[in-house]
Design a protein around this motif. Structure first.
Motif, PDB file in Angstrom:
ATOM      1  N   GLY A 265       0.963  -1.173  -0.075  1.00 53.17           N
ATOM      2  CA  GLY A 265       0.364  -0.029  -0.071  1.00 53.17           C
ATOM      3  C   GLY A 265       0.698   1.105   0.308  1.00 53.17           C
ATOM      4  N   ALA A 266       0.489   1.881   0.961  1.00 50.25           N
ATOM      5  CA  ALA A 266       0.790   3.326   0.707  1.00 50.25           C
ATOM      6  C   ALA A 266       2.755   3.656   1.348  1.00 50.25           C
ATOM      7  CB  ALA A 266       0.830   4.867   1.351  1.00 50.25           C
ATOM      8  N   VAL A 267       3.024   2.618   2.021  1.00 46.53           N
ATOM      9  CA  VAL A 267       4.263   2.882   2.723  1.00 46.53           C
ATOM     10  C   VAL A 267       5.581   2.011   1.881  1.00 46.53           C
ATOM     11  CG1 VAL A 267       6.002   1.713   4.567  1.00 46.53           C
ATOM     12  CG2 VAL A 267       3.772   3.083   5.555  1.00 46.53           C
TER      13      VAL A 267
ATOM     14  N   PHE B  54      -5.202  -6.501  -3.275  1.00 45.96           N
ATOM     15  CA  PHE B  54      -5.438  -6.341  -4.275  1.00 45.96           C
ATOM     16  C   PHE B  54      -4.450  -6.291  -5.090  1.00 45.96           C
ATOM     17  CE2 PHE B  54      -6.974  -3.291  -0.744  1.00 45.96           C
ATOM     18  CZ  PHE B  54      -8.402  -3.705  -0.592  1.00 45.96           C
TER      19      PHE B  54
ATOM     20  N   ALA C  35      -2.413 -13.200  -1.941  1.00 46.48           N
ATOM     21  CA  ALA C  35      -2.122 -12.781  -0.321  1.00 46.48           C
ATOM     22  C   ALA C  35      -2.572 -14.038   0.004  1.00 46.48           C
ATOM     23  CB  ALA C  35      -2.855 -10.778  -0.161  1.00 46.48           C
TER      24      ALA C  35
ATOM     25  N   VAL D 138      -8.420  -8.477   9.602  1.00 45.49           N
ATOM     26  CA  VAL D 138      -8.126  -7.397   9.158  1.00 45.49           C
ATOM     27  C   VAL D 138     -10.315  -6.731   8.856  1.00 45.49           C
ATOM     28  CG1 VAL D 138      -7.546  -5.387   7.441  1.00 45.49           C
ATOM     29  CG2 VAL D 138      -6.008  -7.044   8.642  1.00 45.49           C
TER      30      VAL D 138
ATOM     31  N   LEU E  18     -11.121  -4.510   5.469  1.00 49.13           N
ATOM     32  CA  LEU E  18     -10.678  -4.516   4.335  1.00 49.13           C
ATOM     33  C   LEU E  18     -11.611  -5.909   3.255  1.00 49.13           C
ATOM     34  CD1 LEU E  18      -6.986  -4.006   4.118  1.00 49.13           C
ATOM     35  CD2 LEU E  18      -8.567  -2.549   3.460  1.00 49.13           C
TER      36      LEU E  18
ATOM     37  N   TRP F  50       7.246  -6.713   6.782  1.00 45.72           N
ATOM     38  CA  TRP F  50       5.663  -6.489   6.462  1.00 45.72           C
ATOM     39  C   TRP F  50       5.465  -5.425   6.790  1.00 45.72           C
ATOM     40  CZ3 TRP F  50       1.563  -9.533   7.220  1.00 45.72           C
ATOM     41  CH2 TRP F  50       0.034  -8.698   6.923  1.00 45.72           C
TER      42      TRP F  50
ATOM     43  N   GLY G  13       1.770  -5.094   5.713  1.00 45.58           N
ATOM     44  CA  GLY G  13       0.842  -5.084   5.444  1.00 45.58           C
ATOM     45  C   GLY G  13      -0.346  -4.429   6.486  1.00 45.58           C
ATOM     46  N   SER G  14      -1.331  -4.017   6.770  1.00 43.93           N
ATOM     47  CA  SER G  14      -1.742  -3.477   7.819  1.00 43.93           C
ATOM     48  C   SER G  14      -2.254  -4.254   9.089  1.00 43.93           C
ATOM     49  CB  SER G  14      -3.754  -3.770   7.471  1.00 43.93           C
ATOM     50  OG  SER G  14      -3.433  -3.389   5.838  1.00 43.93           O
ATOM     51  N   THR G  15      -2.908  -3.614  10.173  1.00 44.70           N
ATOM     52  CA  THR G  15      -2.660  -3.762  11.069  1.00 44.70           C
ATOM     53  C   THR G  15      -3.767  -4.223  11.715  1.00 44.70           C
ATOM     54  OG1 THR G  15      -1.658  -1.503  11.745  1.00 44.70           O
ATOM     55  CG2 THR G  15      -2.939  -2.685  13.691  1.00 44.70           C
TER      56      THR G  15
ATOM     57  N   PRO H 120      -2.616 -14.381   9.475  1.00 47.16           N
ATOM     58  CA  PRO H 120      -2.038 -13.806   8.750  1.00 47.16           C
ATOM     59  C   PRO H 120      -0.868 -13.643   8.817  1.00 47.16           C
ATOM     60  CG  PRO H 120      -4.589 -13.410   7.849  1.00 47.16           C
ATOM     61  CD  PRO H 120      -4.103 -13.629   9.583  1.00 47.16           C
TER      62      PRO H 120
ATOM     63  N   GLY I 127       6.789  -4.064  10.298  1.00 44.38           N
ATOM     64  CA  GLY I 127       6.059  -2.711  10.603  1.00 44.38           C
ATOM     65  C   GLY I 127       4.907  -2.093  10.867  1.00 44.38           C
TER      66      GLY I 127
ATOM     67  N   THR J 167       7.277   6.245  13.955  1.00 44.36           N
ATOM     68  CA  THR J 167       7.387   7.388  12.354  1.00 44.36           C
ATOM     69  C   THR J 167       7.299   9.233  12.934  1.00 44.36           C
ATOM     70  OG1 THR J 167       5.317   7.123  11.548  1.00 44.36           O
ATOM     71  CG2 THR J 167       7.442   6.238  10.570  1.00 44.36           C
TER      72      THR J 167
ATOM     73  N   ARG K 121      -5.988   4.588   3.648  1.00 45.57           N
ATOM     74  CA  ARG K 121      -6.453   3.339   4.447  1.00 45.57           C
ATOM     75  C   ARG K 121      -6.195   3.106   5.350  1.00 45.57           C
ATOM     76  NH1 ARG K 121      -5.407  -0.369  -0.628  1.00 45.57           N
ATOM     77  NH2 ARG K 121      -7.393  -0.048  -1.638  1.00 45.57           N
TER      78      ARG K 121
HETATM   79  N1  LIG Z   1       3.084   5.244   7.517  1.00 43.22           N
HETATM   80  C1  LIG Z   1       3.533   5.310   9.183  1.00 43.22           C
HETATM   81  O1  LIG Z   1       3.800   6.374   9.469  1.00 43.22           O
HETATM   82  C2  LIG Z   1       3.746   3.550   9.557  1.00 43.22           C
HETATM   83  C3  LIG Z   1       3.354   3.764  11.294  1.00 43.22           C
HETATM   84  C4  LIG Z   1       3.356   2.753  11.941  1.00 43.22           C
HETATM   85  C5  LIG Z   1       3.221   1.730  11.358  1.00 43.22           C
HETATM   86  N2  LIG Z   1       2.432   1.673  10.415  1.00 43.22           N
HETATM   87  C6  LIG Z   1       2.495   0.093   9.919  1.00 43.22           C
HETATM   88  O2  LIG Z   1       2.354   0.347   8.391  1.00 43.22           O
HETATM   89  C7  LIG Z   1       1.243  -0.845   7.493  1.00 43.22           C
HETATM   90  C8  LIG Z   1       1.168  -0.168   5.803  1.00 43.22           C
HETATM   91  O3  LIG Z   1       0.819   1.553   6.385  1.00 43.22           O
HETATM   92  P1  LIG Z   1       0.033   2.033   5.073  1.00 43.22           P
HETATM   93  O4  LIG Z   1       0.226   2.991   5.370  1.00 43.22           O
HETATM   94  O5  LIG Z   1       0.689   1.134   3.955  1.00 43.22           O
HETATM   95  O6  LIG Z   1      -1.605   1.461   4.718  1.00 43.22           O
HETATM   96  P2  LIG Z   1      -1.746   0.747   3.465  1.00 43.22           P
HETATM   97  O7  LIG Z   1      -3.741   0.208   3.908  1.00 43.22           O
HETATM   98  O8  LIG Z   1      -1.681   1.536   2.415  1.00 43.22           O
HETATM   99  O9  LIG Z   1      -1.803  -0.685   3.100  1.00 43.22           O
HETATM  100  C9  LIG Z   1      -1.181  -1.742   3.894  1.00 43.22           C
HETATM  101  C10 LIG Z   1      -1.772  -3.226   2.767  1.00 43.22           C
HETATM  102  O10 LIG Z   1      -1.360  -3.847   3.234  1.00 43.22           O
HETATM  103  C11 LIG Z   1      -2.259  -4.963   2.364  1.00 43.22           C
HETATM  104  N3  LIG Z   1      -2.713  -6.022   3.710  1.00 43.22           N
HETATM  105  C12 LIG Z   1      -3.659  -6.530   4.394  1.00 43.22           C
HETATM  106  N4  LIG Z   1      -3.526  -7.708   4.492  1.00 43.22           N
HETATM  107  C13 LIG Z   1      -2.512  -8.234   3.813  1.00 43.22           C
HETATM  108  C14 LIG Z   1      -2.397  -9.695   4.194  1.00 43.22           C
HETATM  109  N5  LIG Z   1      -2.645 -10.658   5.437  1.00 43.22           N
HETATM  110  N6  LIG Z   1      -1.622  -9.895   2.899  1.00 43.22           N
HETATM  111  C15 LIG Z   1      -1.266  -8.935   2.248  1.00 43.22           C
HETATM  112  N7  LIG Z   1      -1.836  -7.858   2.346  1.00 43.22           N
HETATM  113  C16 LIG Z   1      -1.753  -7.010   2.993  1.00 43.22           C
HETATM  114  C17 LIG Z   1      -3.638  -3.690   1.815  1.00 43.22           C
HETATM  115  O11 LIG Z   1      -4.734  -4.164   0.964  1.00 43.22           O
HETATM  116  C18 LIG Z   1      -3.107  -2.945   1.957  1.00 43.22           C
HETATM  117  O12 LIG Z   1      -2.888  -1.786   0.749  1.00 43.22           O
HETATM  118  C19 LIG Z   1       0.298  -0.458   8.609  1.00 43.22           C
HETATM  119  O13 LIG Z   1       0.215  -1.772   8.915  1.00 43.22           O
HETATM  120  C20 LIG Z   1       0.227   0.812   9.745  1.00 43.22           C
HETATM  121  O14 LIG Z   1      -0.628   0.459  10.575  1.00 43.22           O
HETATM  122  C21 LIG Z   1       2.518   2.499   9.314  1.00 43.22           C
END
Ligand SMILES: NC(=O)c1ccc[n+]([C@@H]2O[C@H](COP(=O)([O-])OP(=O)(O)OC[C@H]3O[C@@H](n4cnc5c(N)ncnc54)[C@H](O)[C@@H]3O)[C@@H](O)[C@H]2O)c1
Length: 437
Positions: free
Chosen positions: A22-24, A85, A119, A126, A129, A167, A169-171, A200, A218, A247, A279
């Motif tokens: 995803g975003a990160v 996705f 995935a 989660v 989603l 990792w 992925g989502s929390t 998962p 992560g 962060t 997201r």
């Molecule tokens: N950006 C930050 O500052 C920050 C800081 C600390 C932790 N995090 C953690 O990093 C993770 C990613 O953040 P983000 O902003 O990219 O979120 P995001 O929602 O944009 O991306 C997460 C992706 O994980 C996918 N996903 C969920 N479950 C999955 C699975 N079982 N297998 C494969 N893919 C799966 C989702 O479809 C999504 O595309 C999150 O858990 C977030 O809490 C982010």
């Protein structure tokens, strides 16, 4: 642990496998490519920008970290991963809306070629989603074997000499350590029995570790923070680290709280709230996922301020953390902190922090450093929990008998001293008496 006697050179390609694209993850990959194209700087990355002082202050030796320890080169990194996705990483990055159009355009060809593998996913973990790009299998064990197969195929296809999994992925929903997490055999039986305590994220971690690949976490998910995974990491000589990228708000918390403690200033309360529209924010709307994040964010103060040692200053702290999903802000989070401190004779004071940050912009350099340092640890034969990487995590993992170190500057000292130790340099104690003989 003994000092590594030999650190294997980072020869060949390093495969970077990201569950969750995803975003990160996409901001990280796009950033590495932009740096490779010399169109941007890797700001925020210690491995790319920081120096390390060696020897005495009068020696004038401060090489860049990347010249001091042998790290994989950005040009040698190849990327892959999994997501629910099916869209390419270009589409995911465009949707995340973190990068400006000119940066996106510069990496369009590169990101369009990166397509997530199906995935290991279950909505029970989660809730917010749902996606179609998901593996099917009778048991969780079968699905973990499919991930192992993905890893092996990726390695062969890209001719990687080494791989790291991180990792992104989502929390997942909040989980406590259970009996099935206590030993490898119980854990593996539970995978075969589709036990609900096997999330998962744990299937990816199990697949990575049993394939001899370092795993970093992560998110605040329990994943490798359980005895079974730690035993498995020892058995397979694999480095692991976690949890939850440190962060924005927690980064500042672990800078400010040590300052209060250093000056013996008291604390009555700390109220932290956030608005976030990506997201990740949407996933955290679910109380189960939020609980996991909340626990991760709450831990730092207690460990830094040590109320058992300083009851007059820190016995009753009202510490609250809120995250509000607010779509208009997208990835550009705003985090407010109201801090109620007290000083001489107990007189109260307040501090207000308003951090208009960019979540993925802060997280991407952490992803890069963790990948490179986990690969270094792996090449140095440092297995199990890599506590020296606490610097990057909100809830650092430690050996069971230890409390985690949250103070950012102690974490940095530990990280740099570990690098000095690995390379046979003197550790820096900051004593400095020798300059006054
Ligand atoms: N950006 C930050 O500052 C920050 C800081 C600390 C932790 N995090 C953690 O990093 C993770 C990613 O953040 P983000 O902003 O990219 O979120 P995001 O929602 O944009 O991306 C997460 C992706 O994980 C996918 N996903 C969920 N479950 C999955 C699975 N079982 N297998 C494969 N893919 C799966 C989702 O479809 C999504 O595309 C999150 O858990 C977030 O809490 C982010």
């Amino acid at each position: 642990m003994e000092k590594p006697t030999k650190i294997a050179a980072p020869k060949g390609k390093l495969g970077v496998l990201l569950p969750g694209m995803g975003a990160v993850a996409t901001t990280f990959m796009a950033g590495v490519e932009l740096v490779r194209q010399k169109k941007a700087l890797p700001v925020g990355s210690l491995t790319q920008m920081a120096t390390i002082r060696l020897g005495k202050r009068t020696d004038g030796r401060s090489p860049k970290i990347k010249d001091f320890v042998k790290l994989a080169k950005l040009d040698d990194m190849v990327f892959g991963g999994w997501d629910i996705f099916p869209e390419s990483s270009y589409d995911a990055a465009a949707k995340a809306g973190v990068l400006d159009p000119h940066h996106l355009a510069a990496v369009k060809t590169f990101l369009s070629k990166i397509k997530p593998m199906p995935a290991a996913f279950d909505r029970a973990y989660v809730k917010m989603l749902d996606g179609k790009n998901v593996k099917k299998g009778k048991t969780k064990y079968d699905i973990a074997l499919q991930i192992k197969d993905d890893i092996a195929k990726f390695k062969a296809k890209h001719g990687c000499s080494r791989l790291v999994m991180l990792w992104c992925g989502s929390t997942e929903v909040f989980m406590k350590q259970a009996e099935v997490h206590s030993a490898i055999d119980k854990f593996e039986e539970a995978m075969k029995a589709n036990h609900p305590a096997i999330a998962p994220s744990m299937l990816y971690a199990w697949a990575a570790i049993t394939s001899g690949i370092a795993y970093g976490n992560g998110a605040p998910n329990l994943t490798v923070d359980i005895p079974a995974m730690q035993e498995l990491a020892h058995q397979h000589n694999v480095a692991i680290g976690g949890k939850d990228f440190k962060t924005g708000q927690t980064l500042l918390k672990t800078v400010l709280a040590p300052a209060f403690k250093a000056r013996m200033l008291g604390l009555n309360g700390w109220f932290s709230t956030n608005i976030l529209g990506n997201r990740d924010g949407e996933v955290l709307e679910d109380p189960g996922s939020f609980k996991t994040k909340e626990e991760s964010k709450l831990g730092a103060l207690e460990f830094i301020l040590q109320p058992h040692l300083y009851p007059e200053l820190y016995k009753t702290i009202h510490h609250k953390v809120r995250i509000n999903y607010y779509p208009p802000r997208g990835d550009n989070k705003e985090g407010w902190d109201n801090i109620d401190i007290f000083g001489w004779l107990g007189y109260p004071m307040q501090i207000k922090v308003d951090f208009l940050c960019r979540d993925s912009i802060l997280a991407a350099p952490i992803v890069l450093d963790l990948v490179l340092f986990l690969d270094l640890a792996q090449r140095a034969g440092m297995r199990g929990i890599q506590e020296w990487l606490s610097f990057y995590f909100k809830s650092p993992m430690t050996a069971p008998q230890l409390y985690p170190e949250h103070d950012l500057f102690i974490q940095l000292m530990k990280l740099k001293n570990t690098l000095r130790w690995m390379m046979g340099e003197n550790l820096i104690t900051h004593l400095g008496q020798e300059y006054y003989d």
